[in-house]
Design an enzyme around this catalytic site. Structure first.
Site, PDB file in Angstrom:
ATOM      1  N   CYS A 368       0.666  -1.130  -0.002  1.00  0.00           N
ATOM      2  CA  CYS A 368       0.143  -0.033  -0.078  1.00  0.00           C
ATOM      3  C   CYS A 368       0.889   1.372   0.024  1.00  0.00           C
ATOM      4  O   CYS A 368       0.642   2.189  -0.941  1.00  0.00           O
ATOM      5  CB  CYS A 368      -1.118   0.003   1.234  1.00  0.00           C
ATOM      6  SG  CYS A 368      -1.313  -1.632   1.979  1.00  0.00           S
ATOM      7  N   ARG A 397       6.157 -11.502   5.502  1.00  0.00           N
ATOM      8  CA  ARG A 397       5.935 -11.114   6.868  1.00  0.00           C
ATOM      9  C   ARG A 397       6.370 -12.341   7.649  1.00  0.00           C
ATOM     10  O   ARG A 397       6.945 -13.195   7.378  1.00  0.00           O
ATOM     11  CB  ARG A 397       4.230 -11.378   6.960  1.00  0.00           C
ATOM     12  CG  ARG A 397       3.637 -10.314   6.103  1.00  0.00           C
ATOM     13  CD  ARG A 397       2.270 -10.549   6.030  1.00  0.00           C
ATOM     14  NE  ARG A 397       1.908  -9.408   5.132  1.00  0.00           N
ATOM     15  CZ  ARG A 397       0.411  -9.320   4.671  1.00  0.00           C
ATOM     16  NH1 ARG A 397      -0.520 -10.191   5.279  1.00  0.00           N
ATOM     17  NH2 ARG A 397      -0.266  -8.448   3.922  1.00  0.00           N
ATOM     18  N   GLN A 415       1.124 -10.812  -3.528  1.00  0.00           N
ATOM     19  CA  GLN A 415      -0.184 -10.501  -3.391  1.00  0.00           C
ATOM     20  C   GLN A 415      -0.679 -10.044  -4.832  1.00  0.00           C
ATOM     21  O   GLN A 415       0.024  -9.292  -5.418  1.00  0.00           O
ATOM     22  CB  GLN A 415      -0.493  -9.378  -2.681  1.00  0.00           C
ATOM     23  CG  GLN A 415      -0.459  -9.606  -0.892  1.00  0.00           C
ATOM     24  CD  GLN A 415      -0.725  -8.278  -0.273  1.00  0.00           C
ATOM     25  OE1 GLN A 415      -0.056  -7.431  -0.192  1.00  0.00           O
ATOM     26  NE2 GLN A 415      -1.650  -8.506   0.702  1.00  0.00           N
ATOM     27  N   ASP A 417      -2.339  -7.529  -5.796  1.00  0.00           N
ATOM     28  CA  ASP A 417      -2.755  -6.146  -4.925  1.00  0.00           C
ATOM     29  C   ASP A 417      -2.936  -5.287  -5.877  1.00  0.00           C
ATOM     30  O   ASP A 417      -2.385  -4.897  -6.908  1.00  0.00           O
ATOM     31  CB  ASP A 417      -1.465  -5.892  -4.178  1.00  0.00           C
ATOM     32  CG  ASP A 417      -2.024  -5.156  -2.783  1.00  0.00           C
ATOM     33  OD1 ASP A 417      -3.106  -5.088  -2.452  1.00  0.00           O
ATOM     34  OD2 ASP A 417      -1.189  -4.920  -1.833  1.00  0.00           O
ATOM     35  N   HIS A 419      -4.664  -0.979  -5.583  1.00  0.00           N
ATOM     36  CA  HIS A 419      -5.315   0.050  -4.656  1.00  0.00           C
ATOM     37  C   HIS A 419      -5.974   1.060  -5.426  1.00  0.00           C
ATOM     38  O   HIS A 419      -5.522   1.482  -6.565  1.00  0.00           O
ATOM     39  CB  HIS A 419      -4.004   0.831  -3.797  1.00  0.00           C
ATOM     40  CG  HIS A 419      -3.509   0.101  -2.860  1.00  0.00           C
ATOM     41  ND1 HIS A 419      -2.534  -0.906  -3.073  1.00  0.00           N
ATOM     42  CD2 HIS A 419      -3.970  -0.377  -1.500  1.00  0.00           C
ATOM     43  CE1 HIS A 419      -2.162  -1.673  -1.887  1.00  0.00           C
ATOM     44  NE2 HIS A 419      -2.902  -1.381  -1.117  1.00  0.00           N
ATOM     45  N   HIS A 549      -8.156  -0.948  -0.593  1.00  0.00           N
ATOM     46  CA  HIS A 549      -7.265  -2.013  -0.931  1.00  0.00           C
ATOM     47  C   HIS A 549      -8.093  -3.308  -1.380  1.00  0.00           C
ATOM     48  O   HIS A 549      -9.115  -3.645  -0.814  1.00  0.00           O
ATOM     49  CB  HIS A 549      -6.597  -2.766   0.282  1.00  0.00           C
ATOM     50  CG  HIS A 549      -6.176  -1.361   1.311  1.00  0.00           C
ATOM     51  ND1 HIS A 549      -4.733  -1.502   1.273  1.00  0.00           N
ATOM     52  CD2 HIS A 549      -6.667  -0.722   2.041  1.00  0.00           C
ATOM     53  CE1 HIS A 549      -4.400  -0.523   2.268  1.00  0.00           C
ATOM     54  NE2 HIS A 549      -5.744  -0.090   2.661  1.00  0.00           N
TER      55      HIS A 549
HETATM   56 ZN    ZN Z   1      -2.965  -2.189   0.416  1.00  0.00          ZN
END
Ligand code: ZN
Ligand code: ZN
Length: 677
Positions: A368, A397, A415, A417, A419, A549
């Site tokens: 992010c 992580r 991810q 991912d 946004h 997200h």
């Molecule tokens: Zn995020």
């Protein structure tokens, strides 16, 4: 008391006036003896101030097992419980899923009965039902052997055959403690001391000679534990403290019928065969390397091919749906994580910082802040919104050692991912877009069933949530509206949202009926404020954009693990790393093999020729073990006809087909991303 009459309200609206002390069993019997025989347990709901039944966590806490019942709340009771006040009464049978836990907990009593009959020196801990069955904790110096467990199971069958009634008895707490103390029952002493009040009467259940401190409820008699099995044994320290004595926990499971029990074990066997760690090795898809470290995934060529197809599909879909692709680094200065707040609230889940010459750095646990930096890099106006940045971003992580599990729980993962930065007026259409996209992922990769949860805030706990009331209400309303207008059933979970915004979670249901959490669409009212994000509105003023997200595979690694288990490694044609295996019958068919291979490659297939000097059947077997969708075999006859003999996975030998015809058919399967062959 005996002359008093109480009103019992039944689910069909009928009200029965009965003498106080009448039991649910007697009422069931007066309705029909058949109902009385089928009933497992009763639910009482007090008539005054009765709310919803509390649905707490599925794992029984000790307090829930022993603490005195709350007579003002709906509760399950034995069929033999004397009714003392006006109440609503439901008689639950095997059709009500919650009765299975009552059967399982009763099975735990049967287990403890059997253990004490065989090994009287044993001390009892406790024996709750679980989601998968039940267990009972025992203290005994000698470890139970596999032979002991077998003997216990046989003894349990005897206890069941004796059909002993479960009878509830009460005793003064102090007397109970004295008896437990005298017998050295240190665990029972602990439970009674901890969970009951001085001077109280404590509740026991007796079946035959066996007595246990428990508040129930139970099935009417041991004979109602109809299908059970002792499954395994594990060690655990008393109260989880290694300075305490070690307990032996015996696990088992129980069902309403032998048929259900058999189906349960068949499912477990099937799940074990589908274990992605096992198939990952067998099919040479991925590995985890001791030398490199736990929770770090090595994608082998065959697994990497599937990943490439997944990623290509995802990137193309993103572009089609108006996302822009970005790439960002794997590490960043700690300063960035301070600005984002991760350094404060997420540090325990991050890799420890590393010191370089100019600053401290950390591996990224999320993408992010990086996407935010790209957004912030140039001024934005309302005309630029929505901005949708997508990345297959690698994040790291810190998972505790011992918690990692194959591809499902790892320390480094990817991810899918994205946004989305938008104006409040765009929220609803953006959420609708995300839900559409999530549905497309599930459908394309072969999942037809999914469950949706909407996590919202607790408006009475305002202090715990970032962002304005207006934004929260707008976001929750938009999520609600989108799900409703799409006709997607969902469960709202108030108070479950993160502090920074509400979210939708999509859990897919795999071929074995297991639930997997994958897609998330998450609002964020926190990061835009922390990073002071803005856009210039139509009014010429500066405004803060709303941020969403969203991840649809969730983690590429985890999604791959789920795919492996869902398909048991037999991937559909469009995902299979090798789609077609070629088996020339003898060396003299090599030239024809080259020609077939060239044509298939030209048509875009992933092909492998087995040119080894091996028997035809051995080559076919090897391709079949790799779960190759099609195996094409050819010799003189096929060569002369310009044909191939087709073996289809799961269907066997389909006979000879002209090569051109096979190509056309196989191409259609790939293009339609068909699950069939
Ligand atoms: Zn995020
Ligand atoms: Zn019990």
């Amino acid at each position: 008391m005996s002359t008093q009459t109480i009103a019992v309200h039944l689910p069909d609206g009928a009200i029965r006036e009965v003498p106080a002390g009448t039991t649910p069993f007697e009422i069931a019997n007066s309705i029909s003896p058949r109902l009385a025989a089928a009933a497992v347990v009763a639910r009482l709901t007090p008539l005054t101030g009765a709310g919803e039944q509390k649905t707490g966590s599925d794992e029984p806490t000790e307090a829930a097992m022993y603490a005195a019942e709350d007579a003002a709340a709906p509760r399950l009771v034995d069929l033999s419980t004397p009714l003392t006040a006006d109440t609503r009464l439901e008689l639950l049978t095997e059709k009500d899923p919650e009765t299975l836990k009552v059967v399982r907990h009763s099975a735990a009593h049967v287990l403890a009965t059997a253990v004490l009959e065989l090994f009287p020196e044993t001390k009892l801990g406790h024996g709750p039902a679980t989601d998968a069955g039940f267990f009972y904790d025992f203290y005994r110096e000698k470890p139970f052997t596999p032979e002991d467990l077998a003997a216990i199971e046989i003894k349990m069958a005897e206890v069941v055959a004796r059909d002993e009634k479960f009878v509830r008895e009460y005793e003064l707490r102090e007397k109970a403690l004295e008896e437990f103390g005298r017998d050295g029952d240190f665990m029972k002493t602990h439970f009674v001391t901890r969970f009951t009040e001085p001077g109280a009467e404590v509740s026991f259940y007796r079946n035959g000679a066996f007595v246990d401190f428990c508040r129930g409820p139970h099935v009417p008699s041991t004979g109602r534990v109809k299908a059970f099995k002792v499954t395994n044994l594990a060690g655990a320290y008393w109260l989880g403290d290694e300075k305490n004595p070690q307990l032996q926990r015996i696990y088992g499971t129980a069902f309403f019928s032998q048929k259900d029990l058999d189906a349960h074990f068949a499912r477990l066997e099937e799940a074990a065969k589908r274990d992605h760690r096992l198939l990952g090795k067998q099919l040479d898809l991925f590995s985890i390397q001791e030398l490199a470290g736990a929770g770090l995934i090595f994608w082998h060529p065959r697994g990497a091919m599937i990943r490439k197809i997944m990623e290509d599909w995802m990137r193309e879909e993103c572009l089609r749906r108006g996302y822009e692709l970005v790439y960002t680094p794997h590490v960043a200065r700690v300063n960035l994580w301070q600005t984002s707040g991760h350094e404060g609230f997420y540090a325990n889940n991050m890799f420890t910082p590393m010191e370089l010459d100019d600053a401290m750095y950390r591996m990224k646990p999320m993408n992010c802040p990086f996407h935010i930096l790209i957004y912030k890099n140039s001024p934005k106006s309302y005309r630029d919104l929505p901005v949708r940045y997508a990345e297959l971003g690698n994040v790291y992580r810190y998972e505790r050692s011992g918690t990692m599990h194959g591809l499902l729980r790892v320390r480094g993962f990817t991810q899918d991912d994205a946004h989305i930065f938008c104006m409040p007026s765009q929220i609803e259409s953006e959420v609708a877009g995300c839900i559409d996209f999530a549905e497309a992922v599930l459908k394309t990769f072969g999942f037809s069933e999914f469950k949706v949860e909407l996590s919202t805030w607790d408006p009475n706990d305002r202090a715990h949530y970032a962002g304005s009331d207006e934004n929260w209400n707008l976001a929750i309303r938009s999520l609600d509206n989108v799900l409703k207008s799409k006709g997607i059933p969902y469960k709202t979970i108030p108070g479950e949202a993160a502090f920074y915004g509400p979210k939708i979670d999509v859990k897919l249901v795999d071929v074995l009926g297991r639930l997997w959490q994958l897609s998330t669409v998450q609002f964020d009212f926190n990061l835009p404020a922390r990073f002071e994000l803005e856009y210039v509105g139509e009014d010429g003023e500066r405004h803060q954009p709303v941020m969403v997200h969203r991840a649809l595979f969730g983690s590429v690694e985890r999604f791959f693990g789920v795919l492996i288990e869902h398909y048991a490694g037999a991937f559909p044609m469009w995902l299979a790393p090798v789609q077609i295996g070629l088996v020339p019958i003898s060396e003299r068919h090599q030239a024809y093999a080259d020609k077939v291979e060239a044509e298939l490659l030209a048509a875009g297939f992933r092909v492998k020729v087995d040119a080894r000097n091996e028997k035809m059947n051995a080559k076919i077997r090897d391709f079949a073990n790799q779960k190759t969708p099609y195996i094409l075999v050819f010799g003189d006859k096929e060569e002369a006809a310009g044909a191939v003999s087709v073996r289809t996975r799961g269907k066997g030998d389909q006979g000879s087909t002209p090569l051109a015809e096979f190509i056309a058919r196989a191409k259609a399967l790939v293009e339609s991303q068909s699950m069939e062959l």
